[in-house]
Design a protein around this motif. Structure first.
Motif, mmCIF file in Angstrom:
data_model
loop_
_atom_site.group_PDB
_atom_site.id
_atom_site.type_symbol
_atom_site.label_atom_id
_atom_site.label_comp_id
_atom_site.label_asym_id
_atom_site.label_seq_id
_atom_site.Cartn_x
_atom_site.Cartn_y
_atom_site.Cartn_z
ATOM 1 N N ARG A 7 0.754 -1.143 -0.041
ATOM 2 C CA ARG A 7 0.038 -0.173 -0.049
ATOM 3 C C ARG A 7 1.068 1.384 -0.102
ATOM 4 O O ARG A 7 1.823 1.221 0.794
ATOM 5 C CB ARG A 7 -0.789 0.115 1.045
ATOM 6 N N ILE A 8 0.291 2.214 -0.745
ATOM 7 C CA ILE A 8 1.109 3.464 -0.774
ATOM 8 C C ILE A 8 0.467 4.570 0.071
ATOM 9 O O ILE A 8 -0.587 4.666 0.402
ATOM 10 C CB ILE A 8 1.220 4.019 -2.158
ATOM 11 N N ASP A 11 -3.272 5.477 1.798
ATOM 12 C CA ASP A 11 -4.249 4.413 2.054
ATOM 13 C C ASP A 11 -4.550 4.531 3.403
ATOM 14 O O ASP A 11 -3.813 4.374 4.505
ATOM 15 C CB ASP A 11 -3.757 2.977 1.714
ATOM 16 N N SER A 167 3.969 13.414 -3.459
ATOM 17 C CA SER A 167 2.705 12.509 -3.324
ATOM 18 C C SER A 167 1.652 13.067 -4.288
ATOM 19 O O SER A 167 0.994 12.173 -5.190
ATOM 20 C CB SER A 167 2.153 12.908 -1.911
ATOM 21 N N ARG A 170 2.644 12.323 -8.149
ATOM 22 C CA ARG A 170 2.337 10.911 -8.435
ATOM 23 C C ARG A 170 1.188 10.219 -8.279
ATOM 24 O O ARG A 170 0.806 9.291 -8.546
ATOM 25 C CB ARG A 170 3.463 9.836 -7.525
ATOM 26 N N TRP A 172 -0.439 10.101 -5.290
ATOM 27 C CA TRP A 172 -0.683 9.282 -4.256
ATOM 28 C C TRP A 172 -1.744 10.061 -3.206
ATOM 29 O O TRP A 172 -2.086 11.084 -3.637
ATOM 30 C CB TRP A 172 0.743 8.990 -3.585
ATOM 31 N N ARG A 174 -4.305 8.503 -1.880
ATOM 32 C CA ARG A 174 -5.925 8.097 -2.045
ATOM 33 C C ARG A 174 -6.006 6.679 -1.619
ATOM 34 O O ARG A 174 -4.962 6.011 -1.721
ATOM 35 C CB ARG A 174 -6.422 8.301 -3.540
ATOM 36 N N GLN A 177 -4.152 2.699 -3.480
ATOM 37 C CA GLN A 177 -3.292 2.444 -4.171
ATOM 38 C C GLN A 177 -2.102 1.742 -3.656
ATOM 39 O O GLN A 177 -2.029 1.505 -2.494
ATOM 40 C CB GLN A 177 -2.648 3.939 -4.438
ATOM 41 N N SER A 178 -1.472 1.042 -4.716
ATOM 42 C CA SER A 178 -0.422 0.069 -4.146
ATOM 43 C C SER A 178 0.626 -0.089 -5.327
ATOM 44 O O SER A 178 0.342 0.355 -6.452
ATOM 45 C CB SER A 178 -1.020 -1.593 -3.664
ATOM 46 N N TRP A 179 1.495 -0.772 -5.028
ATOM 47 C CA TRP A 179 2.464 -1.399 -5.999
ATOM 48 C C TRP A 179 2.981 -2.609 -5.825
ATOM 49 O O TRP A 179 2.839 -3.248 -4.602
ATOM 50 C CB TRP A 179 3.642 -0.221 -6.114
ATOM 51 N N ASP A 184 5.825 -3.492 -10.602
ATOM 52 C CA ASP A 184 5.648 -2.278 -10.769
ATOM 53 C C ASP A 184 7.124 -1.591 -10.382
ATOM 54 O O ASP A 184 7.942 -1.995 -9.660
ATOM 55 C CB ASP A 184 4.821 -1.774 -9.827
#
Length: 188
Positions: A7-8, A11, A167, A170, A172, A174, A177-179, A184
């Motif tokens: 998670r970014i 979250d 953030s 990019r 971010w 919200r 969002q994840s990678w 990725d």
């Protein structure tokens, strides 16, 4: 074992205190195995359960000292004691850290030089870790995740503003969002 999405920042699971683990079940054992796999694939030196979307008080760590000695384990329901950090500004080279939930960036952050962590391992056995230097930094960083704190929440005002700009650029900040490590590329 599986590599899990990380998670970014932004979250909700990353910004709320995690719940204690009541019982060590097969699901918890699988989660910990997947966390090791994810941390190694990222690569990282630590990973907390909230970073993979699970609000439980668990983290794993893996670090190799300058002399090549491995240090690896998991802590469930940890408690943290630490010495107060030295006053002053962090050294931008020696005290910079990064985070898999704010990938590709590093900011200086003053941390305590010594930490003691207690908890249990996957066997339910007591664990006590008394460390200093980078190991203490890792313990504090991962413990923060369990309290809903990401290291950029602790940086100086100037670095906080820079983190906000990154953030926003990019996309971010919200939920959801994840990678995925190995898939990725989020190095900037």
């Amino acid at each position: 074992m599986a590599v899990l999405p990380i998670r970014i920042w932004g979250d909700p699971v990353l910004h709320a205190p995690a719940d204690p683990v009541g019982e060590i079940t097969d699901d918890v054992r699988t989660l910990v195995a997947d966390m090791y796999e994810t941390m190694d694939a990222a690569p990282g030196v630590g990973l907390a359960a909230p970073q993979v979307g699970v609000s439980l008080r668990i983290y794993v760590y893996s670090y190799e000292d300058d002399d090549g000695q491995p240090w690896r384990g998991e802590i469930i329901n940890p408690e943290l004691l630490m010495t107060p950090p030295e006053p002053g500004h962090p050294d931008e080279d020696a005290e910079s850290e990064g985070c898999l939930s704010f990938p590709g960036e590093r900011f200086p952050l003053r941390r305590a030089d010594r930490a003691v962590v207690t908890g249990i391992d996957l066997s339910g056995e007591p664990v006590r870790i008394d460390v200093d230097g980078w190991r203490a930094r890792i313990m504090q960083h991962e413990f923060d995740h369990l309290d809903g704190i990401i290291y950029v929440d602790r940086v100086s005002d100037g670095d906080w503003k820079t983190a906000q700009k990154i953030s926003k650029k990019r996309g971010w900040g919200r939920p959801g969002q994840s990678w995925l490590p190995g898939v990725d590329d989020l190095e900037g």
